[in-house]
Design a protein around this motif. Structure first.
Motif, short mmCIF file in Angstrom:
data_model
loop_
_atom_site.label_atom_id
_atom_site.label_comp_id
_atom_site.label_asym_id
_atom_site.label_seq_id
_atom_site.Cartn_x
_atom_site.Cartn_y
_atom_site.Cartn_z
N HIS A 2 0.84 -1.20 0.00
CA HIS A 2 0.00 0.00 0.00
C HIS A 2 0.87 1.25 0.00
O HIS A 2 1.96 1.26 0.54
CB HIS A 2 -0.88 0.04 1.26
N MET A 31 -5.27 5.01 1.63
CA MET A 31 -4.33 3.97 1.25
C MET A 31 -4.78 3.37 -0.06
O MET A 31 -5.98 3.22 -0.30
CB MET A 31 -4.30 2.87 2.31
N HIS A 50 3.73 0.58 2.80
CA HIS A 50 3.81 -0.49 3.79
C HIS A 50 3.27 -1.77 3.19
O HIS A 50 2.54 -1.74 2.21
CB HIS A 50 3.01 -0.12 5.04
N MET A 53 0.59 -4.52 3.80
CA MET A 53 -0.66 -4.56 4.54
C MET A 53 -1.12 -6.00 4.60
O MET A 53 -1.26 -6.65 3.57
CB MET A 53 -1.69 -3.71 3.81
CU LIG Z 1 -2.52 -0.19 4.06
#
Ligand SMILES: [Cu+2]
Length: 162
Positions: free
Chosen positions: A83, A94, A116, A118
């Motif tokens: 993301h 996001m 990141h 996720m």
């Molecule tokens: Cu995320």
């Protein structure tokens, strides 16, 4: 399946992991496939009852060609996505990155407040001291297995919040 609630919970989880960035001087594992390395991998602990989690790592591409992260999976989650976060006015959003590009000679850093990993469908909370296995598949470098230690790296470790 698109539901709003998991995303909101996700936001809470991410925000919680989003303290003052700390300089990372602790030892870390280094995983190498050809000349593409994945390092500084970690995951934030999750509160009980939250079925999403965030993980972070840095991908360094020391090869002469662009590589792409095609897929990520983990036995600890039903699904893993990459993301990125963007601000839309005052609202943080996001969005999934389909094929994360790592340009030749460049690093791509996934960290709190930015891109990141996720994790969706987390049935067992990520607890400090655990390690979360993640299987990455790159277009050129192939499969890279990393272990994300669960810690509160991004948060103040003692006392006063920051
Ligand atoms: Cu995320």
């Amino acid at each position: 399946m698109k539901t709003l609630l998991p995303l909101m919970l996700a936001f809470v989880a991410i925000a919680a992991a989003c303290g003052a960035p700390a300089n990372q001087s602790s030892a870390h594992e280094m995983h190498t496939t050809a000349a593409l390395t994945v390092h500084d991998a970690w995951a934030a602990p999750t509160p009980a009852g939250v079925d999403v989690a965030a993980g972070y790592l840095t991908i360094s591409n020391h090869t002469g060609a662009t590589d792409r992260l095609l897929n990520a999976t983990s036995p600890r989650a039903a699904r893993v996505e990459v993301h990125e976060m963007t601000m839309n006015g005052a609202v943080m959003q996001m969005r999934a990155v389909e094929h994360l590009e790592i340009a030749a000679g460049h690093d791509v850093q996934l960290g709190p407040g930015g891109m990141h990993l996720m994790f969706f469908g987390v049935t067992q909370p990520f607890a400090e001291g655990q390690t979360i296995p993640v299987h990455l598949v790159f277009e050129t470098a192939g499969a890279v297995d990393v272990n994300l230690p669960v810690n509160r790296r991004g948060a103040p470790s003692h006392g006063h919040g920051g």
